[in-house]
Design a protein around this motif. Structure first.
Motif, PDB file in Angstrom:
ATOM      1  N   TYR A 369       0.805  -1.224   0.000  1.00  0.00           N
ATOM      2  CA  TYR A 369       0.000   0.000   0.000  1.00  0.00           C
ATOM      3  C   TYR A 369       0.840   1.278   0.000  1.00  0.00           C
ATOM      4  CZ  TYR A 369      -3.783  -3.181   1.211  1.00  0.00           C
ATOM      5  OH  TYR A 369      -4.690  -4.217   1.189  1.00  0.00           O
ATOM      6  N   SER A 370       2.121   1.175  -0.409  1.00  0.00           N
ATOM      7  CA  SER A 370       3.017   2.335  -0.308  1.00  0.00           C
ATOM      8  C   SER A 370       3.157   3.129  -1.602  1.00  0.00           C
ATOM      9  CB  SER A 370       4.416   1.877   0.132  1.00  0.00           C
ATOM     10  OG  SER A 370       4.985   1.002  -0.828  1.00  0.00           O
ATOM     11  N   ALA A 371       2.702   2.587  -2.734  1.00  0.00           N
ATOM     12  CA  ALA A 371       2.903   3.273  -4.020  1.00  0.00           C
ATOM     13  C   ALA A 371       1.731   4.190  -4.337  1.00  0.00           C
ATOM     14  CB  ALA A 371       3.101   2.254  -5.136  1.00  0.00           C
ATOM     15  N   GLY A 372       1.445   5.119  -3.455  1.00  0.00           N
ATOM     16  CA  GLY A 372       0.371   6.067  -3.692  1.00  0.00           C
ATOM     17  C   GLY A 372      -1.008   5.459  -3.643  1.00  0.00           C
ATOM     18  N   VAL A 373      -1.185   4.359  -2.928  1.00  0.00           N
ATOM     19  CA  VAL A 373      -2.504   3.748  -2.808  1.00  0.00           C
ATOM     20  C   VAL A 373      -3.377   4.557  -1.860  1.00  0.00           C
ATOM     21  CG1 VAL A 373      -3.760   1.668  -2.135  1.00  0.00           C
ATOM     22  CG2 VAL A 373      -1.550   1.471  -3.305  1.00  0.00           C
ATOM     23  N   VAL A 374      -2.796   4.968  -0.739  1.00  0.00           N
ATOM     24  CA  VAL A 374      -3.500   5.757   0.267  1.00  0.00           C
ATOM     25  C   VAL A 374      -2.610   6.930   0.660  1.00  0.00           C
ATOM     26  CG1 VAL A 374      -4.828   3.806   1.174  1.00  0.00           C
ATOM     27  CG2 VAL A 374      -2.552   4.287   2.102  1.00  0.00           C
ATOM     28  N   PRO A 375      -3.141   7.935   1.335  1.00  0.00           N
ATOM     29  CA  PRO A 375      -2.298   9.037   1.812  1.00  0.00           C
ATOM     30  C   PRO A 375      -1.181   8.530   2.728  1.00  0.00           C
ATOM     31  CG  PRO A 375      -4.618   9.637   1.963  1.00  0.00           C
ATOM     32  CD  PRO A 375      -4.583   8.185   1.592  1.00  0.00           C
ATOM     33  N   TYR A 376      -0.117   9.299   2.802  1.00  0.00           N
ATOM     34  CA  TYR A 376       1.072   8.872   3.551  1.00  0.00           C
ATOM     35  C   TYR A 376       0.761   8.642   5.025  1.00  0.00           C
ATOM     36  CZ  TYR A 376       5.881   8.901   5.303  1.00  0.00           C
ATOM     37  OH  TYR A 376       7.059   8.572   5.920  1.00  0.00           O
ATOM     38  N   ARG A 377      -0.041   9.512   5.604  1.00  0.00           N
ATOM     39  CA  ARG A 377      -0.370   9.361   7.030  1.00  0.00           C
ATOM     40  C   ARG A 377      -1.139   8.058   7.259  1.00  0.00           C
ATOM     41  NH1 ARG A 377      -4.373  12.409   4.812  1.00  0.00           N
ATOM     42  NH2 ARG A 377      -6.501  11.756   5.370  1.00  0.00           N
ATOM     43  N   THR A 378      -2.005   7.695   6.310  1.00  0.00           N
ATOM     44  CA  THR A 378      -2.750   6.438   6.408  1.00  0.00           C
ATOM     45  C   THR A 378      -1.824   5.243   6.230  1.00  0.00           C
ATOM     46  OG1 THR A 378      -4.613   7.621   5.397  1.00  0.00           O
ATOM     47  CG2 THR A 378      -4.808   5.245   5.594  1.00  0.00           C
ATOM     48  N   LEU A 379      -0.869   5.370   5.324  1.00  0.00           N
ATOM     49  CA  LEU A 379       0.100   4.294   5.095  1.00  0.00           C
ATOM     50  C   LEU A 379       0.874   3.969   6.371  1.00  0.00           C
ATOM     51  CD1 LEU A 379       1.819   2.414   3.262  1.00  0.00           C
ATOM     52  CD2 LEU A 379       3.273   4.409   2.814  1.00  0.00           C
ATOM     53  N   LEU A 380       1.317   4.994   7.081  1.00  0.00           N
ATOM     54  CA  LEU A 380       2.085   4.754   8.307  1.00  0.00           C
ATOM     55  C   LEU A 380       1.250   4.005   9.342  1.00  0.00           C
ATOM     56  CD1 LEU A 380       3.973   8.169   8.680  1.00  0.00           C
ATOM     57  CD2 LEU A 380       4.765   6.049   7.615  1.00  0.00           C
ATOM     58  N   ARG A 381      -0.016   4.351   9.444  1.00  0.00           N
ATOM     59  CA  ARG A 381      -0.900   3.658  10.388  1.00  0.00           C
ATOM     60  C   ARG A 381      -1.085   2.191   9.968  1.00  0.00           C
ATOM     61  NH1 ARG A 381      -4.504   6.775  13.277  1.00  0.00           N
ATOM     62  NH2 ARG A 381      -5.011   4.775  14.270  1.00  0.00           N
ATOM     63  N   ILE A 382      -1.204   1.959   8.657  1.00  0.00           N
ATOM     64  CA  ILE A 382      -1.347   0.583   8.163  1.00  0.00           C
ATOM     65  C   ILE A 382      -0.091  -0.231   8.470  1.00  0.00           C
ATOM     66  CG2 ILE A 382      -1.539  -0.814   6.071  1.00  0.00           C
ATOM     67  CD1 ILE A 382      -3.340   1.376   4.916  1.00  0.00           C
ATOM     68  N   TRP A 383       1.073   0.375   8.249  1.00  0.00           N
ATOM     69  CA  TRP A 383       2.326  -0.327   8.519  1.00  0.00           C
ATOM     70  C   TRP A 383       2.532  -0.574  10.008  1.00  0.00           C
ATOM     71  CZ3 TRP A 383       7.372   0.164   5.364  1.00  0.00           C
ATOM     72  CH2 TRP A 383       7.146  -0.141   4.026  1.00  0.00           C
ATOM     73  N   ASP A 384       2.099   0.324  10.847  1.00  0.00           N
ATOM     74  CA  ASP A 384       2.229   0.104  12.295  1.00  0.00           C
ATOM     75  C   ASP A 384       1.627  -1.247  12.684  1.00  0.00           C
ATOM     76  OD1 ASP A 384       3.418   2.577  12.534  1.00  0.00           O
ATOM     77  OD2 ASP A 384       1.632   3.592  13.296  1.00  0.00           O
ATOM     78  N   ILE A 385       0.414  -1.507  12.180  1.00  0.00           N
ATOM     79  CA  ILE A 385      -0.291  -2.736  12.550  1.00  0.00           C
ATOM     80  C   ILE A 385       0.221  -3.921  11.734  1.00  0.00           C
ATOM     81  CG2 ILE A 385      -2.572  -3.769  12.833  1.00  0.00           C
ATOM     82  CD1 ILE A 385      -3.721  -0.920  12.917  1.00  0.00           C
TER      83      ILE A 385
END
Length: 482
Positions: A369-385
């Motif tokens: 989900y890192s290639a511009g799929v979602v906003p950057y702030r959302t990406l970080l939250r997804i990666w946290d989990i």
């Protein structure tokens, strides 16, 4: 001598000027000079002097009028024993000055002043000394004929109100972030790693898990990510850090392809080249560039290389990008089955429009989900989990995205749906999206649905393999028989 010089020579050396000083109900004199306001502001015609004459059809009028000053005090002019003075008028045709003293008024209250103004107004003219236009604007508004104070409304411009709202919201978010950072600092335990780097460890408690789901503070994200990845890679190669420089020195068979996508001089190119040499089975895939770029925002090159190698090994990412993409097709199958179970309306809409999961979800999984799929702030939250729970979490992120856009998907607009699914998804509410994913993930974990779907998919692959082997074995016999 011209008229201007004659007029200047005959002008008073110190023109008389007085002003009113308002103190409660009394007005006294102060020695201040101010010219009367423009005659156009008077409601009546100006008085004329009987001693003035006309020259060339023109006449100049110079007037000295009273002004009001706040404060208390008495007459500052020792030569003046009057509370009111008259104006001095000068004409261009004569140099004579006419001065008419006004009677001394012991006390001039606002009521007396108003009555005097009304009297002069009814007589057909207003004295320049008592004209309301001679007073400052705030005083003239106070002592107008209706004698009512009407202050100007104090309104804040719209832009300033919006900026103040934004500032307050940012201040609130900042205060919340600082409070969460203090809580994380109490959980962290500092230590020195084998590479002589300062690292932090965390106890894997329910509080730790809950705070990860709420979002790791930015100042603690690098420490938390490093802990989560390294915790899974306890038995990983301890000499991998030293391998980074060695892998850079070796020419990579993927170097030409990497060079087409990434500038050769940047850190991203070097990490991808080193990893393509380190993991020859994976080599290089375009989706890896955005993954490494995300990690480089928190770690240096060497640390990124180490964590990338550990993450691909411990989170089963190798099968996601190796030739054949076995983990990717497994993800497609699991996502479709979960959508059918948890979002039947969305599944029916996608089926009706003929949209298959492979048509839009390849980029989601290969790039995490890192290639511009979602906003950057959302990406970080997804990666946290994701770093906490593992790859299975990504199935439910995909399902949550579909449910997030369910109102639009059920409209059966093929072009609009494909454009939305293949573009950057505008997630306005991260909390809502992640709560959907978290709820579905919890339900699936309790039911064990993901494990069952993986077994079913593996069995399907076995059956397909057996059929293929049977067809291959039967082919020569058919050919020979023919």
């Amino acid at each position: 001598m011209n008229l201007d010089e004659d007029e200047h020579d005959n002008a008073p050396s110190s023109p008389p000027s007085t002003s009113l000083n308002l103190d409660r109900c009394s007005i006294t004199n102060t020695d201040v000079d101010m010219s009367m306001a423009s005659p156009a502001r008077h409601s009546k015609s100006l008085p004329t002097s009987t001693s003035s004459s006309f020259s060339n059809g023109g006449r100049k009028i110079a007037e000295s009028s009273m002004v009001l000053h706040p404060g208390t005090g008495t007459d500052t002019d020792p030569s003046s024993s009057q509370t009111l003075t008259t104006t001095t008028t000068t004409t261009t045709a004569t140099t004579s000055t006419t001065t008419t003293p006004t009677p001394t008024t012991p006390v001039l209250t606002p009521a007396v002043l108003t009555s005097e103004l009304e009297a002069t107004s009814s007589a057909g003219s207003l004295s320049p000394a008592c004209s309301m236009s001679s007073f400052p604007r705030d005083i003239s508004a106070t002592y107008s004929r209706d004698r009512q104070v009407q202050p100007e409304p104090t309104t804040i411009p719209l832009d300033e109100r919006l900026y103040s709202l934004v500032d307050r919201r940012q201040a609130k978010l900042l205060a919340k972030e600082q409070e969460r950072s203090r809580k994380w600092s109490k959980m962290a335990r500092q230590y020195t790693s084998d590479a002589w780097e300062t690292e932090y460890s965390f106890s894997h408690s329910s509080k730790f898990v809950s705070r990860i789901y709420k979002g790791i503070p930015d100042c603690w994200r690098a420490a938390a990510w490093s802990h989560l990845i390294s915790k899974r890679a306890v038995d990983f190669d301890p000499n991998i850090r030293q391998a980074y420089e060695a892998m850079l020195a070796i020419p990579s068979p993927e170097e030409e392809q990497i060079d087409l996508d990434i500038p050769r001089q940047c850190a991203l190119f070097r990490v991808l080249k080193a990893y393509s040499n380190y993991n020859a089975q994976v080599g290089y895939c375009q989706g890896m560039a955005s993954v490494v770029a995300t990690m480089l925002t928190f770690f240096d090159e060497e640390k990124t290389f180490v964590l990338l190698a550990q993450m691909f090994e411990q989170y089963n990412l190798n099968d996601l990008v190796v030739p054949g993409f076995p983990a990717l097709f497994e993800a497609f199958y699991i996502q479709e089955e979960l959508t059918k179970l948890y979002a039947p309306k969305v599944f029916q809409a996608l089926t009706t429009m003929g949209i298959q999961t492979a048509g839009y979800a390849s980029r989601w999984y290969i790039t995490l989900y890192s290639a511009g799929v979602v906003p950057y702030r959302t990406l970080l939250r997804i990666w946290d989990i994701f770093l906490l729970e593992g790859f299975d979490w990504l199935y439910f992120v995909a399902l949550a995205l579909l449910k997030y856009y369910e109102p639009m998907l059920v409209q059966h607009n093929f072009e609009q749906t494909m454009e939305m699914l293949n573009a950057k998804m505008d997630i306005q509410d991260d909390e809502r999206l992640l709560k959907i994913a978290q709820k579905l993930f919890k339900q699936a974990r309790q039911s064990g649905i993901v494990s069952r779907l993986k077994k079913t998919y593996a069995a399907t692959l076995t059956d397909r393999t057996d059929v293929d082997d049977a067809l291959i074995a039967a082919a020569p016999a058919d050919i020979s028989a023919s």
